[in-house]
Enzyme design. Sequence first.
Site, PDB file in Angstrom:
ATOM      1  N   SER A  34      18.514  22.954 -10.468  1.00  0.00           N
ATOM      2  CA  SER A  34      17.192  23.227  -9.833  1.00  0.00           C
ATOM      3  C   SER A  34      16.249  21.914  -9.728  1.00  0.00           C
ATOM      4  O   SER A  34      15.445  21.918  -9.171  1.00  0.00           O
ATOM      5  CB  SER A  34      16.661  24.241 -10.582  1.00  0.00           C
ATOM      6  OG  SER A  34      16.363  23.894 -11.949  1.00  0.00           O
ATOM      7  N   LYS A  75       8.591  18.115 -12.075  1.00  0.00           N
ATOM      8  CA  LYS A  75       9.168  19.200 -11.656  1.00  0.00           C
ATOM      9  C   LYS A  75       8.074  20.458 -11.741  1.00  0.00           C
ATOM     10  O   LYS A  75       7.322  20.449 -12.849  1.00  0.00           O
ATOM     11  CB  LYS A  75      10.376  19.586 -12.480  1.00  0.00           C
ATOM     12  CG  LYS A  75      11.409  21.004 -11.861  1.00  0.00           C
ATOM     13  CD  LYS A  75      12.201  21.191 -12.853  1.00  0.00           C
ATOM     14  CE  LYS A  75      13.200  22.119 -12.295  1.00  0.00           C
ATOM     15  NZ  LYS A  75      14.551  22.433 -13.147  1.00  0.00           N
ATOM     16  N   SER A 107      20.365  21.861 -14.638  1.00  0.00           N
ATOM     17  CA  SER A 107      19.555  21.692 -13.810  1.00  0.00           C
ATOM     18  C   SER A 107      18.848  20.147 -13.942  1.00  0.00           C
ATOM     19  O   SER A 107      18.101  19.747 -12.933  1.00  0.00           O
ATOM     20  CB  SER A 107      18.442  22.515 -13.927  1.00  0.00           C
ATOM     21  OG  SER A 107      18.866  24.029 -13.456  1.00  0.00           O
TER      22      SER A 107
END
Lengths: 484, 529
Positions: free
Chosen positions: B171, B95, B195
């Site tokens: 996210s 990420k 997330s």
Amino acid sequence: MTAYETVIGLETHIQLNTLTKIFCACKADSWEDAPNSNICPVCTGLPGVLPVLNERVVEKAVLLAEAMHAEVQPISYFDRKNYFYPDLPKGFQISQFDVPVALGGYLELPIPAAADPEGKGYVTRVRIHKLHIEEDAGKTKNDGNERQVDFNRCGVPLVEMVTEPDLRTADEAAQYLIRLRQLLRWIGISEADMEKGNLRCDANVSIRPVGATHLNEKTEIKNVNSIDSVREAIRKEVERQTREVEEGNSIKAWTLEWDQDAGVLRKMRSKETEADYRYFREPDLLPLHISEEWKTAILADFPERPLERKARFMQDYNLPEYDADILTLERALSDYFEATVKTYGGDSKKVSNWLMNDVLRMINEDHLDPAAMRLTPQYLAELLKLVDAGTINITTGKALLQQVQESGKAPMQLVEEQGLAQVSDDAAIRAVCEQIIAASPDEVAAYRGGKDSLMGWFVGQVMREMRGKADAKLAKEVLVELLK
Amino acid sequence: MELCDLSAVEVRDLLLEKKVSAVEVLDACQARIDAVDGRPGTLEPGGETKEDAQRVHAFITRTPELARAQAEAVDKQIAAGEDSGPLAGIPFTVKDIFCVKDTPSTAASRILANFNAPYTATAVERLQAAGALMLGKVNLDEFTYGSSSESSAFQPSPRNPWDTTRVPGGSSGGSAASVAAGEAFLSLGTDTAGSIRQPAAFCGVVGLKPTYGRVSRYGLIAFGSSLDCPGPLARNAKDAALMLQAMAGPDPRDATAATLDVPDYLAALEKDIKGKRIGLSPDYFQITFPQADGAYSQQPVPEEMRAAVLHAADIYRALGAEIVEDVPMPNTRYGIPVYFVISRVEAASNLHRYDGVKYGYRTQQAVGELKDLYRKSRGEGFGLQPKLRILMGMYVSAAQYSEQYYRRALRVRTLIRRDFEEAFDPQGKYRLDALLTSTTPTSAFPIQDVYGDSVLMQYADQLTVPANHAGVPGISFPAGFGADGLPIGLQLLGPDYSEATLLQLTHAYEQASAGAEWRKKRPAVLEVR
């Protein structure tokens, strides 16, 4: 006309002399280093970095708290103080806020006669409000059209110590800083050099009618970087406030900046424009736990404080206050004194005299560290004993101080190597005395004619002949006898 | 089934048996990315094409040379019979909220678009040290602020591999999408309110939020520092265990990293779950929304979510676990309001450093004084979500409001933690080993459906955020599909440092449902090719 008294509180920022910074492994001391040469992702606040607390910082803060008789908190917290400035790379300063590392405490402050309007000298007690740990910010400077930032100082550990409004004159404020500086060096936690910014001071100043107990609106003076400047800035501010009040104006809670070069105070901002720092707990650091065990370990070698030692020197060694004060200005010197007295075992005032007159001059001229001198307390004591025993006379003794320091040899060894022992042999001295008398008929006549003062001259001649090694006392006895 | 669709553990075994090479595994993943990912997100995307709409768009930055060099090194080590590490040759994605040395570390924000990190985050460093191959940095909501990945400054934002008209969640949307689409075996995500778990649920993969402090945060660009947890996204519990094993543990660079020893997660997987106490809570079968007038409206989670939870409970019961019903978790409803306050305060402060002075975006406009530089750089560099969060964070921590918002939120957070402590207390009434819930109130929603409504978007995290407040671990695992054909995720929450138990329970569910018809289903992006 109303008489006013001054009310002063001091906030000092004390740079701790740790090897590394408070939250990273960068070197803490950047004195004379190139800008931005002691920096890393952590102290420059790059995205994603985290602070890790340097335990040495806590230890030094605890030492300071103890020195100030403050109460170390078993749990304290780090908080973020949020504001924008280019020298603050994270946009917040990691500090402590409502639960700092230590609370309370005091400093006994002897005010010398010279700083006492009544010329007598007195002692006042300044209470400490709190001590907290925080990180220093960097520095910015303007260079032409450019604003330059140096992050070297970012993350240098500080203790901010705040007094209660207990100081009453600019001289007291100056004395506070002098005694604080002494104490910081004494316990070895800061170089405490104001010119280098190791010790920085903001002064909160207000005035009120003598006898009043309330506190009036205060101003804060920032950026004063010497003890003389603190004294001068406070005096100017007190004058200004007195003038304003007498003209019927009110004092506004301004922040003032001391302009060192111009010797004037300038308004930086008013209270209304002060930032809200939005303090909140620093989530990247755990609460700071200081257990009894840790505290005990930190304080295991905690020294006697300077004023306590001064008092003890006066008490135990019968020193005059003047001597005791000078001998306790620095911890290493006071240790030196005491070690010498203990080994010597004789009159401590004599040790004090030798130290203050001769050894201290050597220390100051050659910038020596008392703790690292080759003229050790043991050697000084030995030397004093040699003088007491009459093995050498005082003049030889004083000359030997420098020789011991230079050679590192024991005084006795030097005496033997150079044949410096004074001659106490009655026959040898008598022979020289007879020789001098025979060679000085005029002086002999004059002396016998009543000019007693010539005795000194005769002794001097004997000493010269014997290259200073004669026992002067014995020589005089012989001369008196021969000249009858 | 292609090489890149196997599990990490299967591929690791093939590598060690020298049946495939790390380069071959890498090539399979790269081919998959080339086939289904489409163009990576950029700051100037232009118009969205028809093709864009059918692609995953997991990546912001691909690092093929880096991965290739590492794959070749792994092959050499394996050929030489050297220990190549527990993740040797396994491609993974990161990420783009983690710093990786000499790669763009953007946080999916314009303000960091040009930031090349000079150091590598601990979690990434450990994965690489274990031999894993980094394929690149994957997309997310800007600074992780969202639950759909749509708020990324890098567009096109990721899409759900099961249905590209749907969001992948967020996210960690790029992470979940890349694992689901077979682009990578593993992905490193972060979980501040859900997330990791929510996108894992939306994309039909396993996502584990470890206990706060179990995995170092060093190098993770902070959002809510007291809530952020790095963690694995993987195809199954075993892969997640393997990945967590490599990352977890103390870190001298993170003072909040736990100093506890790391257990053997893989060994724990095969243990019998007999006697485990698994709880169900009525407070996790409903969603509570605040209304404009301050009152709360409640609605039950959709029936198919509820059914999936109850079905899983039946499976566990059949495996010998005890199901404990009606466990009260009364403060669950405050999770989102409390989160709105705490995370914003921390976020606003964490975003202070992006000022256009030192790195990252600086306005191109002429500026007068310093504040002007700050204002313009931040105004242009931050997207909507950071701005909203800064405004709210500043407000609720202001001197005059802090007591009624921030400090109050901290107290309520303690109450949420207490719910878990009581449920998990070994001497208490419930003595749970884990709480079983659905991960999300809904399956993946259509792109643009919720985006723009920050409050509604936030409520996608209602069932996941309490674990972040409490610091306890949670895992989301696939449990079938809804009527809309989208994955349903279930969540297990456990006491502090119970990752081994959560992985074990997940593994047990996977074994028990291995033959289920739904397990044969493949993501749509793989079918249309």
